[in-house]
Design an enzyme around this catalytic site. Structure first.
Site, short mmCIF file in Angstrom:
data_model
loop_
_atom_site.label_atom_id
_atom_site.label_comp_id
_atom_site.label_asym_id
_atom_site.label_seq_id
_atom_site.Cartn_x
_atom_site.Cartn_y
_atom_site.Cartn_z
N GLU A 1 -5.70 -7.95 -14.18
CA GLU A 1 -6.28 -7.92 -12.27
C GLU A 1 -7.53 -7.57 -12.12
O GLU A 1 -8.34 -8.20 -11.17
CB GLU A 1 -5.53 -6.88 -11.07
CG GLU A 1 -4.30 -6.37 -10.39
CD GLU A 1 -4.30 -4.80 -9.81
OE1 GLU A 1 -4.59 -5.08 -8.57
OE2 GLU A 1 -3.00 -4.84 -10.10
N GLN B 200 1.31 -1.27 -0.17
CA GLN B 200 -0.01 0.05 -0.02
C GLN B 200 0.94 1.53 0.04
O GLN B 200 0.15 2.40 -0.22
CB GLN B 200 -1.17 0.24 1.28
CG GLN B 200 -1.95 -0.90 1.56
CD GLN B 200 -2.97 -0.98 0.30
OE1 GLN B 200 -3.31 -0.11 -0.23
NE2 GLN B 200 -3.27 -2.53 -0.21
N GLU C 201 -18.56 -7.35 -4.23
CA GLU C 201 -19.18 -8.30 -4.89
C GLU C 201 -20.33 -8.91 -3.79
O GLU C 201 -21.51 -9.29 -3.84
CB GLU C 201 -18.77 -9.43 -5.64
CG GLU C 201 -18.22 -8.91 -6.87
CD GLU C 201 -16.55 -8.71 -6.51
OE1 GLU C 201 -16.46 -8.58 -5.29
OE2 GLU C 201 -15.78 -8.81 -7.63
N GLY D 130 -12.57 -1.14 -3.29
CA GLY D 130 -11.25 -2.14 -2.81
C GLY D 130 -10.16 -0.13 -2.18
O GLY D 130 -9.13 -0.46 -2.45
N GLU E 148 -9.67 2.81 -7.15
CA GLU E 148 -8.00 3.13 -8.33
C GLU E 148 -8.03 1.68 -8.21
O GLU E 148 -7.60 0.70 -8.11
CB GLU E 148 -7.25 3.32 -7.63
CG GLU E 148 -6.04 4.01 -7.65
CD GLU E 148 -4.62 2.05 -8.59
OE1 GLU E 148 -5.49 1.44 -9.31
OE2 GLU E 148 -3.72 2.02 -7.82
N GLU F 136 -13.46 -2.95 1.90
CA GLU F 136 -11.60 -3.74 0.95
C GLU F 136 -11.33 -5.59 1.82
O GLU F 136 -11.77 -5.56 3.20
CB GLU F 136 -10.27 -3.10 1.95
CG GLU F 136 -9.99 -3.37 2.10
CD GLU F 136 -8.56 -4.06 1.21
OE1 GLU F 136 -8.90 -2.88 -0.20
OE2 GLU F 136 -8.39 -4.74 0.49
N SER G 179 -15.15 -5.50 -10.42
CA SER G 179 -15.27 -5.04 -9.01
C SER G 179 -16.10 -3.80 -9.23
O SER G 179 -17.23 -3.91 -8.72
CB SER G 179 -14.89 -5.59 -8.41
OG SER G 179 -14.38 -7.25 -8.11
N ARG H 176 0.26 8.96 -8.60
CA ARG H 176 -1.31 8.60 -8.90
C ARG H 176 -2.06 8.81 -7.76
O ARG H 176 -3.08 9.41 -7.94
CB ARG H 176 -1.15 7.39 -8.50
CG ARG H 176 -1.89 6.23 -8.58
CD ARG H 176 -1.94 5.07 -7.51
NE ARG H 176 -1.71 5.17 -6.34
CZ ARG H 176 -2.79 4.36 -5.36
NH1 ARG H 176 -3.54 3.85 -5.99
NH2 ARG H 176 -2.29 5.20 -3.50
C1 LIG Z 1 -4.99 -0.93 -6.30
S1 LIG Z 1 -5.19 -1.14 -4.64
C2 LIG Z 1 -6.11 0.47 -4.61
C3 LIG Z 1 -6.13 0.85 -2.79
C4 LIG Z 1 -6.44 2.20 -2.36
N1 LIG Z 1 -7.74 2.45 -3.25
C5 LIG Z 1 -5.51 2.87 -2.65
O1 LIG Z 1 -5.65 3.76 -4.17
O2 LIG Z 1 -4.87 3.06 -2.13
C6 LIG Z 1 -6.57 -2.03 -4.80
C7 LIG Z 1 -7.58 -2.15 -3.72
O3 LIG Z 1 -8.93 -3.19 -3.85
C8 LIG Z 1 -9.13 -5.21 -2.99
N2 LIG Z 1 -10.15 -4.91 -4.05
C9 LIG Z 1 -9.88 -5.36 -5.03
N3 LIG Z 1 -10.42 -6.40 -5.57
C10 LIG Z 1 -11.33 -5.89 -4.06
C11 LIG Z 1 -13.40 -6.90 -4.80
N4 LIG Z 1 -13.70 -7.18 -5.37
N5 LIG Z 1 -13.66 -5.58 -2.90
C12 LIG Z 1 -12.83 -5.67 -2.26
N6 LIG Z 1 -11.70 -5.02 -2.72
C13 LIG Z 1 -10.68 -5.25 -3.21
C14 LIG Z 1 -7.53 -4.95 -2.51
O4 LIG Z 1 -7.18 -5.51 -1.52
C15 LIG Z 1 -6.48 -3.39 -2.33
O5 LIG Z 1 -6.29 -3.09 -1.65
#
Ligand SMILES: C[S@@+](CC[C@H](N)C(=O)[O-])C[C@H]1O[C@@H](n2cnc3c(N)ncnc32)[C@H](O)[C@@H]1O
Length: 542
Positions: free
Chosen positions: A268, A160, A245, A193, A259, A215, A273, A169
Site C-alpha cells: 500500500e 473500516q 502530504e 490516515g 496504522e 483522512e 505517508s 490489531r
Molecule cells: C489501514 S487504514 C487505518 C484506519 C484507522 N486508522 C484504523 O486504524 O482503523 C489506513 C487509512 O489511511 C488512509 N490513508 C492512506 N493514505 C493516506 C494519506 N496519504 N493521507 C491521508 N489518509 C491516508 C486510508 O484512506 C485509510 O482510511
C-alpha cells in the site's frame, strides 16, 4: 516591449524584429512593416506562446509545457517544442526569434520562465487529462487509477469495520495507547490516515489535548459523525479531510499515531505517508506509534502448497478445450501463478531455519529508502528438506514511555487480517541439516501502491569443500505484491486454536468457514483494489 509583466495568465506581448521557422518549407523572415509579435497566454488563459509573423497570418502556437527556449545571442533566441507523443507523424517544431535589443530579449526569457513555473505550480491540465504540475508528493509517485480505487475502498464503512474487527490489531493499539497514557495526556496528536477515527478516539480517551485526524478518503465524513457521537471526546478532535502530504495543520504534534501497515508491512506504500507526516508535523523528539517495524523471513518447506500452485496451471495443458489447444499458454500461466505471493496462516513447523529480520525505524528512515528495500538473506537449515520458498511476516513496536508493546503477525501467534506471506519458488532447492542458505529479497516499489519482489535463494556448498563457499543450487522468482493469492480455503489447523482464544465473544462454531463463504470472500478479495487490507473481508464471513 509592450504589455505588463508579471501578471499571471494575463496576455503579455513582445514586439520582435523577426520570427522565422526552423526546418520548414515556409521558413522565412517577414518583410512586412507590421511588428512581429510574441504573446504569452491566450484569451483562454492557456499556457501557450503565440507567435504572429505577419498581421494577417495564422499564429504559430507553442504549448509552454513542452517548449524550451535557448538564447543564441544577446538578441536572438530559439524556441523548440516537442512533437505530440500521442499523435502519429508529429514532429518537433522550432522558431528563431530576433529581438529589438538585449533588454527585451532578457525580459522575454524571464516572462517565459515565470509563465512556465506558474503553470506548473497551478497544475494545468494536459491534453491527455493528466495533471502536469508539482502535484502533491503522493500524486507524483502514485498512479491516479490506483489511488482512486484505494481511497474508494477505504471510504466504505464495511472495510473500516473489517479492520476494527481484527481484535488482535485494534486491541493491541488500544492497549499500547492506554498503557502509555503519559505519552498522550496533554499532548497534541496527529492520526495519520484516521479512517473511522478510532485511533483518534483512543488518543482522546488517553487524555490528548488535541487530536488532528487526517483522512484522505470519504471516510473522513463518517469519522466526523462517529466522533461527534462521542461528545466527551469530540471537542478535542478535529477531522481534516485530505492527504497528509497536502494538508496544513495549525500546530505541530507531540505524537503521531497511525496504522499504515500493509501485507508484508510495506504493501500500500502508506509507510511513506507516515514518514512524510513525521517530517511535516512532528516536533523534534516527538513520538511515533508505532515506532519501528520489522520484516521477518525464513525459508519454508510445504509440498502441498507447491503442488497446489503448480497445478493451477494444469488447465492450460488441455489440448482440446472446445476444440482449441491451450498448451501454448501453459508456460506463461505457470509463471503467472508463481508470481503471486501466497497469503495465508501457516503452521510455523513448516519453517526450516531460524528467521532473520530487517528493521525499518519509522523515526528516522527516509521516505526514499522505502522505494527500494534490498535485504541480503542468510540462514542455516535446521533439517534436511526441499525448500519451496521464503515465508515472511512482520511486527511493529509501540515504544511507549511506560510500556513497550509489540503487534505481531507471526505464524503461530494469534491470527491477524494480515496473515503471513509466502513467496513460492517454481524450482525448489534441496538442503541438508546444517547447510547454509543465502539469497536476496529485493523489493522495488511501483506506482500502483505496491512492490515488485525479486527473490533468490541459494544452497551453499556443504560438507567437504564447503570452505570454498560455492553455490550448489540457486532458484529465483519475481512476484507482484499487489496480486497475492489469498489461500484461505485450505484447512488452517494450527491457528484455529489460537483464534478461539483471541475471540472470546465468538463460539467455536462461528469460526468454521463454509465453502460458499470462502468463495464469496475470495471473489471480494480478488476484486478489491487494495491487496493490503481486503483480507479483512473474510472476517465478515466468519
Ligand atoms: C489501514 S487504514 C487505518 C484506519 C484507522 N486508522 C484504523 O486504524 O482503523 C489506513 C487509512 O489511511 C488512509 N490513508 C492512506 N493514505 C493516506 C494519506 N496519504 N493521507 C491521508 N489518509 C491516508 C486510508 O484512506 C485509510 O482510511
Amino acid at each position: 516591449m509592450e504589455g505588463s509583466l508579471g501578471q499571471k495568465h494575463k496576455p503579455q506581448e513582445f514586439n520582435l524584429v523577426s520570427i522565422s521557422e526552423l526546418a520548414s518549407s515556409s521558413s522565412s523572415s517577414s518583410s512586412s512593416s507590421a511588428p512581429e509579435v510574441a504573446r504569452f497566454g491566450g484569451d483562454s488563459g492557456a499556457a501557450e506562446l503565440r507567435l504572429r509573423q505577419e498581421a494577417d497570418s495564422d499564429d504559430i502556437s507553442f504549448d509552454l509545457r513542452t517548449t524550451q527556449i535557448f538564447r543564441l545571442s544577446p538578441v536572438q533566441s530559439v524556441c523548440i517544442s516537442e512533437g505530440d507523443a500521442g499523435k502519429e507523424k508529429s514532429h518537433s517544431r522550432g522558431v528563431t526569434l530576433l529581438f529589438r535589443n538585449e533588454e527585451e530579449c532578457s525580459a522575454f526569457h524571464s516572462a517565459f520562465d515565470k509563465r512556465k513555473k506558474d503553470d506548473i505550480v497551478q497544475g494545468t491540465r494536459l491534453p491527455n487529462g493528466a495533471i502536469s504540475s508539482l502535484k502533491s508528493r503522493f500524486d507524483d509517485k502514485i498512479e491516479s487509477s490506483s489511488s482512486k480505487m484505494y481511497f474508494h475502498y477505504y471510504g466504505q464503512l464495511l472495510h473500516q469495520q473489517n479492520m476494527l474487527q481484527d481484535y488482535v490489531r485494534t486491541g493491541t493499539y488500544y492497549a499500547a495507547v492506554m498503557e502509555n497514557r503519559a505519552d498522550f495526556t496533554g499532548r497534541v496528536v496527529v492520526d495519520v490516515g484516521a479512517g473511522s477515527g478510532i485511533l483518534s478516539l483512543f488518543a482522546a480517551q488517553a487524555g490528548a489535548k488535541h487530536v488532528y485526524a487526517v483522512e484522505a478518503s470519504e471516510m473522513a465524513e463518517y469519522a466526523r459523525i462517529l466522533i461527534s457521537g462521542n461528545p466527551a471526546l469530540s471537542e478535542r478532535i478535529t477531522v481534516i479531510k485530505g492527504k497528509v502530504e497536502d494538508v496544513e495543520l495549525p500546530e505541530k504534534a507531540d505524537i503521531l499515531i497511525s496504522e499504515p501497515m500493509g501485507t508484508l508491512l510495506v504493501n500500500e506504500r502508506m509507510l511513506e505517508s507516515y514518514v512524510i507526516a513525521r517530517d511535516r508535523f512532528l516536533n523534534p523528539n516527538g513520538k511515533m506509534f508505532p515506532t519501528i517495524g520489522r520484516i521477518h523471513m525464513a525459508p519454508f518447506s510445504d509440498e502441498y502448497l507447491f503442488v497446489e500452485v503448480a497445478n493451477k496451471a494444469l488447465f492450460w495443458q488441455q489440448q482440446n478445450y472446445y476444440g482449441v489447444d491451450l498448451t501454448a499458454l501453459h508456460g506463461s500461466a505457470f509463471q503467472g501463478y508463481f508470481s503471486q505471493p501466497v497469503v495465508d496462516a501457516f503452521d510455523p513447523r513448516l519453517l526450516v531455519a531460524a528467521s532473520m529480520s530487517h528493521v525499518l525505524d519509522f523515526t528516522n528512515i527516509k521516505e526514499e529508502e522505502l522505494y527500494d528495500i534490498d535485504i541480503p538473506l542468510k540462514f542455516v537449515a535446521t533439517v534436511g528438506a526441499r525448500i519451496h520458498g521464503l515465508a515472511c511476516w512482520f511486527d511493529v513496536l509501540f515504544n511507549g514511555s511506560t510500556v513497550q508493546r509489540w503487534l505481531t503477525t507471526a505464524p503461530g501467534a494469534p491470527t491477524t487480517h494480515w496473515y503471513q506471506l509466502r513467496c513460492v519458488l517454481s524450482q525448489p532447492i534441496y538442503v541438508m541439516a546444517g547447510q547454509e542458505i543465502t539469497g536476496r529479497l529485493h523489493m522495488v516499489s511501483h506506482s500502483a501502491q505496491s512492490y515488485t519482489i525479486y527473490l533468490t535463494l541459494s544452497a551453499k556448498m556443504w560438507g567437504p569443500g564447503a570452505e570454498q563457499g560455492g553455490i550448489l543450487q540457486s532458484s529465483s522468482c519475481k512476484l507482484d505484491l499487489k496480486e497475492p493469492y489469498y489461500r484461505m480455503s485450505q484447512p488452517q489447523a494450527y491457528p484455529v486454536a489460537q483464534d478461539q482464544q483471541q475471540h472470546p465473544l465468538m463460539q467455536p462454531q462461528d469460526l468454521s468457514i463454509q465453502p460458499q463463504d470462502l468463495e464469496d470472500a475470495d471473489l471480494m478479495l480478488q476484486a478489491s483494489p487494495n491487496s493490503g487490507a481486503p483480507l479483512n473481508s473474510l472476517i465478515d464471513n466468519i
